[in-house]
Design a protein around this motif. Structure first.
Motif, PDB file in Angstrom:
ATOM      1  N   CYS A 219      71.979  -3.818  -3.565  1.00 51.54           N
ATOM      2  CA  CYS A 219      71.645  -5.212  -3.840  1.00 51.54           C
ATOM      3  C   CYS A 219      70.524  -5.262  -4.870  1.00 51.54           C
ATOM      4  O   CYS A 219      69.478  -4.629  -4.690  1.00 51.54           O
ATOM      5  CB  CYS A 219      71.210  -5.902  -2.548  1.00 51.54           C
TER       6      CYS A 219
ATOM      7  N   CYS B  53      67.349  -6.878  -2.957  1.00 55.75           N
ATOM      8  CA  CYS B  53      66.723  -6.127  -1.863  1.00 55.75           C
ATOM      9  C   CYS B  53      66.314  -4.722  -2.294  1.00 55.75           C
ATOM     10  O   CYS B  53      65.368  -4.152  -1.758  1.00 55.75           O
ATOM     11  CB  CYS B  53      67.669  -6.045  -0.675  1.00 55.75           C
TER      12      CYS B  53
ATOM     13  N   CYS C 211      75.631  -8.575   0.603  1.00 54.46           N
ATOM     14  CA  CYS C 211      74.478  -7.795   1.050  1.00 54.46           C
ATOM     15  C   CYS C 211      74.176  -8.134   2.498  1.00 54.46           C
ATOM     16  O   CYS C 211      74.009  -9.308   2.840  1.00 54.46           O
ATOM     17  CB  CYS C 211      73.270  -8.097   0.170  1.00 54.46           C
TER      18      CYS C 211
ATOM     19  N   ARG D 296      71.537  -7.679   4.038  1.00 51.90           N
ATOM     20  CA  ARG D 296      70.129  -8.020   4.243  1.00 51.90           C
ATOM     21  C   ARG D 296      69.820  -9.451   3.814  1.00 51.90           C
ATOM     22  O   ARG D 296      69.177 -10.206   4.520  1.00 51.90           O
ATOM     23  CB  ARG D 296      69.245  -7.016   3.501  1.00 51.90           C
ATOM     24  N   CYS D 297      70.276  -9.836   2.611  1.00 53.56           N
ATOM     25  CA  CYS D 297      69.954 -11.188   2.127  1.00 53.56           C
ATOM     26  C   CYS D 297      71.189 -12.083   2.072  1.00 53.56           C
ATOM     27  O   CYS D 297      71.083 -13.264   1.740  1.00 53.56           O
ATOM     28  CB  CYS D 297      69.292 -11.109   0.749  1.00 53.56           C
TER      29      CYS D 297
END
Ligand code: ZN
Length: 116
Positions: free
Chosen positions: A52, A55, A18, A20-21
């Motif tokens: 995800c 997220c 992911c 983002r994370c």
């Protein structure tokens, strides 16, 4: 060409990361930037996106797809009707500008009705 709506799930055997994370995503896919531009011409640019469970947990179109993965574990059949329906709804939510959302909803409705 009418392939502008194609959504390709990328299956590498490894969970995607992911962006983002930086955790493990559920799937990555290539989705169109948009179904059509303001002039109605198809846009064939595509971008990679990662679903995800963390997220996207609160994203309205992602939640059903995340649930699908919890039930099924993995994509055994990418052409399964339920999976494709959820995938298209999610891909649309991440790739379509607000101006195009109404058209997308109409297209999904037609798809559900079997007219696409
Ligand atoms: Zn994430």
């Amino acid at each position: 060409m009418s392939g502008g709506r194609q959504v390709d799930v990328l299956t590498t055997g490894e969970p995607p990361t992911c962006p983002r994370c930086e955790g493990d995503g559920l799937l990555s896919a290539l989705v169109p930037y948009g179904w059509a531009n303001a002039a109605g011409d198809p846009v064939d640019g595509r971008t990679g996106v990662v679903l995800c469970a963390t997220c996207d947990a609160s994203a309205p179109h992602a939640a059903p797809l995340i649930t699908w993965f919890r039930v099924h574990g993995h994509v055994a059949d990418q052409r399964g009707k339920e999976f494709v329906r959820l995938l298209v709804a999610w891909a649309g939510s991440v790739s379509v500008s607000p101006l195009d959302e109404r058209t997308l909803d109409e297209e999904i409705g037609q798809w559900r009705n079997g007219s696409l």
